[in-house]
Design an enzyme around this catalytic site. Structure first.
Site, PDB file in Angstrom:
ATOM      1  N   SER A  79       1.655   1.502  17.953  1.00 47.18           N
ATOM      2  CA  SER A  79       1.458   2.944  18.013  1.00 47.18           C
ATOM      3  C   SER A  79       0.466   3.294  19.115  1.00 47.18           C
ATOM      4  O   SER A  79      -0.451   2.510  19.414  1.00 47.18           O
ATOM      5  CB  SER A  79       0.893   3.397  16.662  1.00 47.18           C
ATOM      6  OG  SER A  79       0.418   4.715  16.741  1.00 47.18           O
TER       7      SER A  79
ATOM      8  N   TYR B  13      -5.659   2.616   9.517  1.00 47.95           N
ATOM      9  CA  TYR B  13      -4.263   2.487   9.950  1.00 47.95           C
ATOM     10  C   TYR B  13      -4.194   1.957  11.392  1.00 47.95           C
ATOM     11  O   TYR B  13      -3.496   0.982  11.683  1.00 47.95           O
ATOM     12  CB  TYR B  13      -3.536   3.838   9.842  1.00 47.95           C
ATOM     13  CG  TYR B  13      -2.194   3.821  10.546  1.00 47.95           C
ATOM     14  CD1 TYR B  13      -1.134   3.114  10.016  1.00 47.95           C
ATOM     15  CD2 TYR B  13      -2.008   4.482  11.761  1.00 47.95           C
ATOM     16  CE1 TYR B  13       0.098   3.061  10.683  1.00 47.95           C
ATOM     17  CE2 TYR B  13      -0.799   4.439  12.427  1.00 47.95           C
ATOM     18  CZ  TYR B  13       0.254   3.723  11.888  1.00 47.95           C
ATOM     19  OH  TYR B  13       1.454   3.666  12.549  1.00 47.95           O
TER      20      TYR B  13
ATOM     21  N   LYS C 226      -2.764  -1.769  13.290  1.00 49.04           N
ATOM     22  CA  LYS C 226      -1.851  -1.949  14.433  1.00 49.04           C
ATOM     23  C   LYS C 226      -2.521  -2.826  15.494  1.00 49.04           C
ATOM     24  O   LYS C 226      -1.871  -3.680  16.108  1.00 49.04           O
ATOM     25  CB  LYS C 226      -1.442  -0.598  15.019  1.00 49.04           C
ATOM     26  CG  LYS C 226      -0.557   0.220  14.068  1.00 49.04           C
ATOM     27  CD  LYS C 226       0.777  -0.458  13.790  1.00 49.04           C
ATOM     28  CE  LYS C 226       1.594   0.257  12.751  1.00 49.04           C
ATOM     29  NZ  LYS C 226       2.767  -0.503  12.292  1.00 49.04           N
TER      30      LYS C 226
END
Ligand code: NAD
Ligand code: WQD
Length: 337
Positions: free
Chosen positions: A126, A150, A154
């Site tokens: 992302s 989050y 990644k």
């Protein structure tokens, strides 16, 4: 040549569109999903779109026994790994769930792949790995900056893959950093379908257009952007899906990994998105300017030239097409569960 692909999280938003793109490119695809954020009618929808039976295994990427069964039953050439939790705010409140699902799930999956001798994987990363970047449009060389758990998952996921590739040259990873996926399949049969009040702009705007929500809150109009509202690089989910097909094919062609942004290279403001959705839906969309959302980045736009060079990837669809396909999808209420 036809490849046999395991698609984790393939019942979700981006995964379901990628399923269609892979099948249309001639590949043989099996979905593995635990349905924590997907509807069970997706399989039937995918059958209608592709005209072929869909194979879905209900299972969790953290379940080593299940994965051993899946990889024992057939030989997969590669995995496309979408399965993850993705709500930023939720990750701040419940970081352990995110580490467990996104990092634990990735680790268990890689262990099962290693045992089975399947060592090619496309990873959903992302733009969030860039945090607040120094440079816009942002190149792949920008440094990692975690803004929330989050985003940290990644970054950790990418770093795990990097170390693994160094440990054994048989591993090859396609790391794809998505900017802001939007829109839906042209059929109107699959799309983004958040259970609760959407956190993201496009699904929120869609629910205002359908009348489910009264008005859009625009999070700040005092950013250093042309109209003061946040700017993002929205990419049509069908373009994004095609990027995965190209990434996989490149892994097979070269046997080597790559890491690229998937975006259009062009940004739109919140007010431009609202205007585009108004055009697509032909409805007036009420909005009000509210305070900035904590942790928001003013501008996220991809440097898109590396994906073009390495994968031959170029986006084809416009913001108007994202809004029109989203509108078609949300108007399809009558055939939803
Ligand atoms: P989604 O929630 O629609 O899809 C994820 C799918 O994975 C769901 O079907 C869910 O049921 C499944 N899943 C979750 N945990 C699982 C597990 N442990 N085992 C098996 N299945 C599991 O989300 P999406 O928007 O399609 O995102 C797909 C991937 O792309 C995610 O990895 C996400 O982090 C990443 N990503 C998404 C965006 C975005 O804005 N949508 C942007 C950048 C990256
Ligand atoms: C877009 C713009 C908001 C909602 C998030 C994640 C990111 C990635 C994609 C997975 C911003 C504004 C939004 C609303 C608004 N996901 N906005 N009113 O923040 O770029 O990215 O999704 O990897 O990690 O952080 O997307 O759609 O939430 O916001 O004004 O109700 O719309 O401030 O400028 P974002 P978004």
């Amino acid at each position: 040549m036809t490849k046999r692909i395991l698609l984790t999280g393939g019942a979700g938003y981006i995964g379901s569109h990628t399923y269609v793109a892979l099948v249309e490119a001639g590949h043989d695809v099996v979905i593995l999903d635990n349905f924590c954020n997907a509807r069970r009618n997706v399989a039937e929808r995918l059958e209608r779109i592709t005209g072929r039976p869909v194979r879905v295994i209900e299972g969790d990427t953290r379940d080593a026994g299940k994965l051993a069964q899946v990889f024992g039953a057939e030989d997969f050439d590669a995995v496309v790994h979408f399965a993850a939790l993705k709500a930023v705010g939720d990750s701040v409140a419940r970081p352990l769930e995110y580490f467990d699902c996104n990092i634990g799930g990735l680790t268990t999956l890689l262990q099962a792949m290693d045992k089975a001798g399947c060592r090619k994987l496309v990873f959903s990363s992302s733009a969030t790995v860039y945090g607040i970047p120094d440079e816009t449009p942002t190149p792949e060389t920008a440094e990692f900056r975690a803004m929330n758990p989050y985003g940290q998952t990644k970054i950790l996921g990418e770093q795990m893959l990097d170390w693994l590739a160094r440990s054994n040259p048989d591993w090859a990873f396609g790391v794809l950093r998505y900017f802001n996926p939007a829109g839906a399949h042209a059929s109107g049969l699959i799309g983004e379908d958040p259970n609760d009040i959407p956190n993201n702009l496009m699904p929120f705007v869609a629910k205002v257009a359908t009348g489910e929500l009264p008005k859009i809150a625009v999070f700040g109009d005092d950013y250093d952007t042309p109209d003061g509202t946040g700017v993002r690089d929205y990419i049509h989910v069908e373009d994004l899906a095609r990027g995965h097909v190209l990434s996989l094919e490149k892994l097979f062609e070269t046997g080597r990994g790559h890491c690229v942004n998937l975006g259009t290279g062009r940004g739109y403001s919140v007010l431009e998105v609202i205007a585009a959705y108004q055009r697509a839906s032909n409805r007036a969309l009420p909005y009000e300017i509210t305070a900035r959302r904590p942790g928001d980045v003013p501008v996220y736009v991809a440097r898109a030239d590396k994906a073009a060079e390495v994968l031959g990837f170029r986006t084809e669809k416009t913001l108007d097409e994202m809004c029109a396909s989203s509108w078609k999808w949300v108007c399809n209420d009558g055939i939803r569960e």
